[in-house]
Design a protein around this motif. Structure first.
Motif, PDB file in Angstrom:
ATOM      1  N   ASP A 173     -10.853  20.471 -14.995  1.00 31.29           N
ATOM      2  CA  ASP A 173     -12.212  20.618 -14.488  1.00 31.29           C
ATOM      3  C   ASP A 173     -12.406  22.061 -14.023  1.00 31.29           C
ATOM      4  O   ASP A 173     -12.258  22.384 -12.850  1.00 31.29           O
ATOM      5  N   GLU A 174     -12.719  22.911 -14.972  1.00 33.47           N
ATOM      6  CA  GLU A 174     -12.824  24.350 -14.731  1.00 33.47           C
ATOM      7  C   GLU A 174     -13.816  24.677 -13.614  1.00 33.47           C
ATOM      8  O   GLU A 174     -13.511  25.465 -12.716  1.00 33.47           O
ATOM      9  N   GLU A 175     -14.978  24.093 -13.672  1.00 38.25           N
ATOM     10  CA  GLU A 175     -16.031  24.401 -12.697  1.00 38.25           C
ATOM     11  C   GLU A 175     -15.600  24.051 -11.280  1.00 38.25           C
ATOM     12  O   GLU A 175     -15.776  24.830 -10.348  1.00 38.25           O
ATOM     13  N   SER A 176     -15.006  22.895 -11.121  1.00 36.57           N
ATOM     14  CA  SER A 176     -14.553  22.457  -9.803  1.00 36.57           C
ATOM     15  C   SER A 176     -13.407  23.336  -9.295  1.00 36.57           C
ATOM     16  O   SER A 176     -13.350  23.671  -8.110  1.00 36.57           O
ATOM     17  N   THR A 177     -12.512  23.711 -10.182  1.00 27.51           N
ATOM     18  CA  THR A 177     -11.382  24.556  -9.807  1.00 27.51           C
ATOM     19  C   THR A 177     -11.869  25.918  -9.334  1.00 27.51           C
ATOM     20  O   THR A 177     -11.446  26.417  -8.283  1.00 27.51           O
TER      21      THR A 177
END
Length: 159
Positions: free
Chosen positions: A19-23
């Motif tokens: 989850d790129e955005e959350s990371t």
């Protein structure tokens, strides 16, 4: 260890590239607590981009963190990670130059040599890459270090 450093440590334990955005968002919250010229925060921001496969974005951030002055523990890590990112975007000559200046220590072990071997291989220097890798491995071989060092020194680049 400060509270911020502990939360960074926990972030990396839980980090996922799924989850790129959350990371990115989670790391941004952490680095936003620090000054814009904080080398540790800049290094962590670079690292999360690198972790997510965004090497091109990580490279200038690593350079900035190095310019700002990292502590002796993070310095070789940042140099290795910068060089690895450079190698991944095809800038092997600069990666090799950086890695040749990094010394092994208790934190990174011989990671500098492993990444140097990869960069040398990518630069079309397989003999040099094998030599570096064997010499690093030789340090872990109490009975055969001398033999491995001798064989590594005898490797020549293919014509």
């Amino acid at each position: 260890m400060t509270d911020w450093e502990e939360r960074i440590r926990i972030f990396w334990l839980d980090a996922s590239d799924a989850d790129e955005e959350s990371t990115l968002s989670s790391m941004h919250v952490l680095i936003a607590e620090r000054r814009d010229d904080d080398p540790a925060a800049t290094y962590e921001w670079a690292s999360v981009h690198d972790f997510l496969g965004q090497e091109a974005e990580a490279i200038p951030l690593y350079r900035r963190a190095l310019e700002l002055g990292l502590d002796p523990v993070c310095l070789p890590q940042a140099q290795i990670q910068l060089a690895s990112s450079l190698r991944n975007v095809g800038e092997t000559t600069e990666a090799i130059r950086i890695l040749e200046g990094v010394e092994s220590d208790a934190t990174i072990g011989d990671a500098n040599e492993a990444f140097l071997a990869l960069a040398l291989f990518d630069a079309g220097r397989p003999g040099d890459a094998l030599r570096v890798a064997l010499k690093a491995l030789g340090k872990t071989l109490p009975l055969y270090r001398g033999a491995i060092d001798h064989y590594a020194d005898a490797i020549v680049e293919p014509k």
